[in-house]
Design a protein around this motif. Structure first.
Motif, PDB file in Angstrom:
ATOM      1  N   SER A 279      -4.546  29.327 -23.586  1.00 24.80           N
ATOM      2  CA  SER A 279      -4.269  30.017 -25.000  1.00 24.80           C
ATOM      3  C   SER A 279      -3.024  30.175 -25.363  1.00 24.80           C
ATOM      4  N   ALA A 280      -2.192  30.683 -24.413  1.00 28.37           N
ATOM      5  CA  ALA A 280      -0.938  30.859 -24.500  1.00 28.37           C
ATOM      6  C   ALA A 280      -0.188  29.600 -24.701  1.00 28.37           C
ATOM      7  N   ARG A 281      -0.269  28.581 -23.935  1.00 30.05           N
ATOM      8  CA  ARG A 281       0.572  27.222 -24.337  1.00 30.05           C
ATOM      9  C   ARG A 281      -0.098  26.527 -25.483  1.00 30.05           C
ATOM     10  N   GLU A 282      -1.245  26.766 -25.896  1.00 25.45           N
ATOM     11  CA  GLU A 282      -1.433  26.434 -27.449  1.00 25.45           C
ATOM     12  C   GLU A 282      -0.550  26.921 -28.531  1.00 25.45           C
ATOM     13  N   LEU A 283      -0.239  28.321 -28.273  1.00 24.26           N
ATOM     14  CA  LEU A 283       0.587  28.913 -29.144  1.00 24.26           C
ATOM     15  C   LEU A 283       2.006  28.574 -28.952  1.00 24.26           C
ATOM     16  N   SER A 284       2.328  28.398 -27.770  1.00 23.91           N
ATOM     17  CA  SER A 284       3.707  27.796 -27.125  1.00 23.91           C
ATOM     18  C   SER A 284       3.941  26.452 -28.173  1.00 23.91           C
ATOM     19  N   ALA A 320       2.091  37.506 -26.243  1.00 23.25           N
ATOM     20  CA  ALA A 320       2.616  38.604 -25.339  1.00 23.25           C
ATOM     21  C   ALA A 320       1.333  39.261 -24.829  1.00 23.25           C
ATOM     22  N   LYS A 321       0.278  39.419 -25.438  1.00 28.38           N
ATOM     23  CA  LYS A 321      -1.251  39.944 -24.887  1.00 28.38           C
ATOM     24  C   LYS A 321      -1.571  38.964 -23.738  1.00 28.38           C
ATOM     25  N   TYR A 322      -1.681  37.687 -24.163  1.00 30.61           N
ATOM     26  CA  TYR A 322      -2.294  36.678 -23.046  1.00 30.61           C
ATOM     27  C   TYR A 322      -0.985  36.678 -21.940  1.00 30.61           C
ATOM     28  N   PHE A 323      -0.054  36.900 -22.233  1.00 28.08           N
ATOM     29  CA  PHE A 323       1.067  37.111 -20.944  1.00 28.08           C
ATOM     30  C   PHE A 323       0.774  38.266 -20.245  1.00 28.08           C
ATOM     31  N   ARG A 324       0.371  39.432 -20.739  1.00 27.39           N
ATOM     32  CA  ARG A 324       0.254  40.770 -20.079  1.00 27.39           C
ATOM     33  C   ARG A 324      -1.028  40.323 -19.335  1.00 27.39           C
ATOM     34  N   THR A 367      -7.373  29.012  -0.705  1.00 25.95           N
ATOM     35  CA  THR A 367      -7.787  29.183  -1.960  1.00 25.95           C
ATOM     36  C   THR A 367      -6.987  30.260  -2.773  1.00 25.95           C
ATOM     37  N   CYS A 368      -7.159  31.363  -2.162  1.00 28.00           N
ATOM     38  CA  CYS A 368      -6.261  32.533  -2.886  1.00 28.00           C
ATOM     39  C   CYS A 368      -4.738  32.395  -2.856  1.00 28.00           C
ATOM     40  N   GLN A 369      -4.339  31.727  -1.788  1.00 30.71           N
ATOM     41  CA  GLN A 369      -2.876  31.617  -1.747  1.00 30.71           C
ATOM     42  C   GLN A 369      -2.494  30.624  -2.987  1.00 30.71           C
ATOM     43  N   GLN A 370      -3.143  29.418  -2.820  1.00 30.69           N
ATOM     44  CA  GLN A 370      -3.062  28.270  -3.861  1.00 30.69           C
ATOM     45  C   GLN A 370      -3.158  28.956  -5.371  1.00 30.69           C
ATOM     46  N   TRP A 371      -3.971  29.862  -5.674  1.00 30.03           N
ATOM     47  CA  TRP A 371      -4.494  30.350  -7.131  1.00 30.03           C
ATOM     48  C   TRP A 371      -3.093  31.363  -7.485  1.00 30.03           C
ATOM     49  N   GLN A 372      -2.803  32.115  -6.447  1.00 33.21           N
ATOM     50  CA  GLN A 372      -1.536  33.097  -6.772  1.00 33.21           C
ATOM     51  C   GLN A 372      -0.429  32.139  -7.122  1.00 33.21           C
ATOM     52  N   ASN A 373      -0.274  31.203  -6.501  1.00 29.72           N
ATOM     53  CA  ASN A 373       1.124  30.261  -6.581  1.00 29.72           C
ATOM     54  C   ASN A 373       0.890  29.506  -8.242  1.00 29.72           C
ATOM     55  N   GLN A 374      -0.328  29.437  -8.436  1.00 29.23           N
ATOM     56  CA  GLN A 374      -0.427  28.676  -9.682  1.00 29.23           C
ATOM     57  C   GLN A 374      -0.289  29.616 -10.700  1.00 29.23           C
ATOM     58  N   ILE A 375      -0.733  30.766 -10.724  1.00 27.47           N
ATOM     59  CA  ILE A 375      -0.615  32.040 -11.709  1.00 27.47           C
ATOM     60  C   ILE A 375       0.851  32.109 -11.907  1.00 27.47           C
ATOM     61  N   GLN A 376       1.829  32.333 -10.732  1.00 24.76           N
ATOM     62  CA  GLN A 376       3.109  32.479 -10.832  1.00 24.76           C
ATOM     63  C   GLN A 376       3.961  31.305 -11.658  1.00 24.76           C
ATOM     64  N   ILE A 377       3.375  30.134 -11.208  1.00 26.28           N
ATOM     65  CA  ILE A 377       3.941  28.890 -11.960  1.00 26.28           C
ATOM     66  C   ILE A 377       3.652  29.095 -13.465  1.00 26.28           C
ATOM     67  N   ASP A 378       2.368  29.342 -13.735  1.00 19.96           N
ATOM     68  CA  ASP A 378       2.096  29.765 -15.263  1.00 19.96           C
ATOM     69  C   ASP A 378       3.022  30.865 -15.906  1.00 19.96           C
ATOM     70  N   LEU A 379       3.284  31.884 -15.166  1.00 15.26           N
ATOM     71  CA  LEU A 379       4.100  32.900 -15.794  1.00 15.26           C
ATOM     72  C   LEU A 379       5.527  32.364 -16.126  1.00 15.26           C
ATOM     73  N   ASN A 380       5.801  31.578 -14.886  1.00 10.79           N
ATOM     74  CA  ASN A 380       7.431  31.046 -15.073  1.00 10.79           C
ATOM     75  C   ASN A 380       7.485  30.288 -16.433  1.00 10.79           C
ATOM     76  N   TYR A 381       6.436  29.532 -16.466  1.00 12.52           N
ATOM     77  CA  TYR A 381       6.323  28.613 -17.565  1.00 12.52           C
ATOM     78  C   TYR A 381       6.225  29.302 -18.916  1.00 12.52           C
ATOM     79  N   LEU A 382       5.432  30.326 -19.067  1.00 12.03           N
ATOM     80  CA  LEU A 382       5.453  31.162 -20.406  1.00 12.03           C
ATOM     81  C   LEU A 382       6.558  32.203 -20.489  1.00 12.03           C
TER      82      LEU A 382
END
Length: 506
Positions: A279-284, A320-324, A367-382
């Motif tokens: 959703s945040a990327r669509e707004l971006s 901002a809400k999606y980011f939070r 699995t969890c390590q991969q997901w945490q890395n992916q979320i960090q990538i998402d936050l860096n992008y947003l």
């Protein structure tokens, strides 16, 4: 003795559904529950209606989260009643754990409800227990269905309640059974056939992802790896092949239940983070398009720019809400990883020397390590998007100020031009008035001083036979007008020169 898969049998099979329903959102207080928080219990009642299990049909009468209304003789969901009915021994632990079944205050037994049905046409008698709990902000359900007899693996399908119960956070099916006259080398194949019997329509999509050994007995994990919790199939097949397995499983029960709860909450939080990221990327993307239009804009009017200025906050606030929310979901994953690790350590402390719990550890390590890395990538992008909204707003404000200033200058020039034109018209009018006024005044004075000037010109007075107007001849009138014009023209020139500003005054 070797048997064909169709003849394989298992003894005392029990199928436990561990289902987890989100009771309250992380952004809400404890008193504000989710709109569908009671869905899990309603589905249990529906299952009881379908299978004619009386204890499930009347489940609401047994749960602390339901209260009776005398007016219409109905039970209604009332989550605030859970804490009100808690005993003095339970109140210190309300934030962590609460059993939801009402019981005799003098009883120390777990708040389980047991049930059974009449024997079916195959002389099989279905038995089971239901154990409802509240764990932190989550409702947890342990619903076990079992046979006390030895059954063909094809008959295991009658045990599966997962089609009727779909929890919001996800669920796990655990089949526990003792193989009958089957070699250990065939356990993997046996587990595959057990899963195929439990979930016939999706069995081909469920392949064994991991194998291990828990409390001396082999265990096989199946997962379809769907991202959405409601679509995910997670099945454990555990064969009772060691004398200590059953007693150890009782000791590790609460640790295993909490571990599976943490696993479901991690899966749910990651799925929610992916939805927020999308959703945040669509707004971006919409903002990027607007920024490109701003870089090479058509002739935008002030009204268009002001509309943009109104639109951007409507995009910025959800962004901002999606980011939070993504950060909140990352925190939830981190917290549940810690809880998962704690429960895993307790299970490991009870494990036997030859146990293999890598299938549980791998979920954390990979699995969890991969997901945490992916979320960090998402936050860096947003993250740059938040600054882009601010820059976009500042840029549009700047453009509006420039256009407004330019508009003000153009308006001032227009007003000045109009004022100059008005002054010019006024000057011309003054000159005309001066000319006419001077001419009339001079003509008037001349007519008073010499009423009949043409009589003093003999040749004109004798020869002219012209008409008379109000006592004046035509030539007399023409003479006076001519005198007024002759005097008025110099006066007009003087007035025009006097009204014209010098270069130094401009």
């Amino acid at each position: 003795m070797n048997q064909t898969p169709t003849a394989w049998k298992v003894q005392n099979p029990s199928l436990t559904l561990y289902a987890f329903q989100l009771r309250q959102d992380i952004s809400k207080s404890k008193q504000q529950v989710m709109d569908n928080a009671n869905q899990l219990w309603e589905q249990c009642v529906a299952l009881g209606e379908q299978r004619n299990i009386q204890i499930l049909k009347s489940l609401k009468t047994e749960l602390r989260c339901y209260t009776y209304n005398l007016k219409d003789s109905q039970y209604y969901y009332n989550p605030t009643n859970e804490d009100q009915e808690a005993t003095a021994e339970e109140k210190p632990y309300l934030d962590d754990w609460l059993e939801l079944v009402r019981k005799d205050p003098q009883s120390n037994k777990a708040r389980q409800l047991r049930f059974h049905s009449e024997s079916d046409k195959n002389s099989l008698r279905l038995m089971g227990e239901i154990y409802p709990l509240r764990i932190h902000d989550t409702y947890a359900l342990d619903l076990t269905l079992r046979y006390r007899e030895t059954v063909d693996i094809a008959q295991l399908s009658q045990l599966n309640p997962a089609e009727q119960i779909q929890a919001s956070l996800g669920q796990t099916l655990l089949l526990f059974a003792k193989p009958v006259n089957i070699e250990e080398s065939a356990y993997q194949d046996l587990a595959n056939h057990c899963v195929a019997a439990l979930v016939k329509e999706t069995a081909e999509h469920l392949q064994p992802s991991k194998t291990g050994q828990l409390f001396g007995s082999p265990i096989f994990e199946y997962d379809n790896h769907k991202q959405k919790p409601r679509e995910r199939r997670h099945i454990l097949v555990w064969f009772d092949s060691h004398p200590d397995t059953l007693s150890k499983s009782v000791e590790a029960y609460h640790s295993l239940l909490n571990l599976l709860c943490c696993r479901s909450k991690i899966l749910y939080a990651y799925d929610q983070s992916r939805q927020c990221n999308q959703s945040a990327r669509e707004l971006s993307s919409q903002l990027e398009q607007k920024s490109e239009e701003l870089i090479q804009p058509p002739e935008e009017t002030l009204e268009d720019l002001e509309e943009w200025l109104k639109l951007i906050p409507h995009m910025a606030f959800p962004y901002a809400k999606y980011f939070r929310d993504i950060e909140d979901h990352r925190t939830a994953i981190t917290t549940n990883i810690q809880n998962y690790t704690s429960r895993l350590e307790k299970i490991q402390a009870l494990s036997l020397p030859n146990d293999n719990l890598a299938w549980l550890q791998n979920f954390l390590d990979y699995t969890c390590q991969q997901w945490q890395n992916q979320i960090q990538i998402d936050l860096n992008y947003l993250t740059p998007g938040q600054n882009l909204f601010e820059q976009m707003t500042a840029t549009i404000r700047g453009i509006i100020e420039v256009k407004q200033a330019e508009s003000d200058r153009n308006l001032e020039k227009t007003l000045q031009a109009n004022e100059a034109a008005a002054q010019k018209r006024e000057k011309k009018l003054e000159v005309v008035i001066t000319l006419v006024g001077t001419g009339l005044a001079v003509s008037g004075i001349s007519s008073q001083v010499a009423p009949h000037p043409t009589e003093k010109i003999p040749s004109v007075s004798k020869e002219a036979n012209l008409p008379s107007y109000f006592g004046y001849s035509f030539l007399d009138i023409l003479f006076h007008i001519l005198i007024g014009v002759i005097i008025a023209i110099p006066m007009g020139i003087i007035v025009w020169w006097w009204r014209t500003p010098s270069k130094s005054d401009r």
